[in-house]
Design a protein around this motif. Structure first.
Motif, PDB file in Angstrom:
ATOM      1  N   PHE A  72      46.974 -18.503  17.208  1.00  9.39           N
ATOM      2  CA  PHE A  72      46.818 -19.359  16.183  1.00  9.39           C
ATOM      3  C   PHE A  72      45.880 -18.822  14.642  1.00  9.39           C
ATOM      4  N   GLY A  73      45.206 -18.563  15.225  1.00  6.77           N
ATOM      5  CA  GLY A  73      43.839 -17.646  14.310  1.00  6.77           C
ATOM      6  C   GLY A  73      45.047 -16.918  13.540  1.00  6.77           C
ATOM      7  N   SER A  75      47.948 -16.304  12.869  1.00  9.28           N
ATOM      8  CA  SER A  75      49.239 -17.704  12.530  1.00  9.28           C
ATOM      9  C   SER A  75      48.360 -17.909  10.778  1.00  9.28           C
ATOM     10  N   VAL A  76      46.961 -19.094  11.175  1.00  7.15           N
ATOM     11  CA  VAL A  76      46.200 -19.647  10.042  1.00  7.15           C
ATOM     12  C   VAL A  76      45.769 -18.646   9.131  1.00  7.15           C
ATOM     13  N   VAL A  79      48.920 -17.582   6.802  1.00  2.00           N
ATOM     14  CA  VAL A  79      49.262 -18.815   6.211  1.00  2.00           C
ATOM     15  C   VAL A  79      49.324 -18.135   5.025  1.00  2.00           C
ATOM     16  N   ILE A  80      47.647 -18.104   4.596  1.00  7.01           N
ATOM     17  CA  ILE A  80      46.713 -18.293   4.142  1.00  7.01           C
ATOM     18  C   ILE A  80      46.574 -17.177   3.141  1.00  7.01           C
ATOM     19  N   THR A  84      53.510 -18.995   4.153  1.00  9.65           N
ATOM     20  CA  THR A  84      54.978 -19.526   4.852  1.00  9.65           C
ATOM     21  C   THR A  84      56.024 -18.929   5.434  1.00  9.65           C
TER      22      THR A  84
END
Length: 123
Positions: A72-73, A75-76, A79-80, A84
């Motif tokens: 999750f980290g 992925s975030v 994305v940042i 996407t």
């Protein structure tokens, strides 16, 4: 002549030692074995460890929970800094796959370790 004197002295000393030696009573072995059996009966039995399935579930949740938190980290972070569309890149997919394989291997090794410890304990 001197040797014969020494042999006589040795024999005399042996006879004196054997006559002064204390002998154990006949029932000593029986009393000792009875004492050992009594002590074994009075010592508390070892407690058996908790059921292994709870430990397996706890290990599974902690290892894979950490893996999903890391994914999750990742992925975030992706994305940042990449948008996407970066989530569909080969680099992200390979990195996420590597993280998954490493954590799954770690979980498999913990299961193998538990299995081998149990096997050694039963021998």
């Amino acid at each position: 002549m001197n040797e014969k004197n020494n042999l006589d002295d040795d024999g005399l000393i042996r006879q004196m030692m054997q006559s002064s030696k204390l002998s154990a009573p006949e029932n000593l072995k029986h009393r000792i074995m009875h004492q050992i059996e009594s002590e074994k009966a009075l010592t508390p039995k070892r407690m058996e460890p908790k059921h292994e399935s709870t430990s397996m579930l706890k290990d599974f949740r902690s290892i894979f929970g950490t893996m999903y938190l890391l994914l999750f980290g990742l992925s975030v972070f992706t994305v940042i800094f990449g948008g996407t569309e970066a989530l569909a890149s080969t680099q992200f997919i390979l990195l996420a796959s590597l993280v998954s394989v490493v954590f799954a291997s770690f979980w498999g090794l913990t299961r193998l370790d538990v299995y081998l410890r149990e096997k050694r304990k039963t021998k």
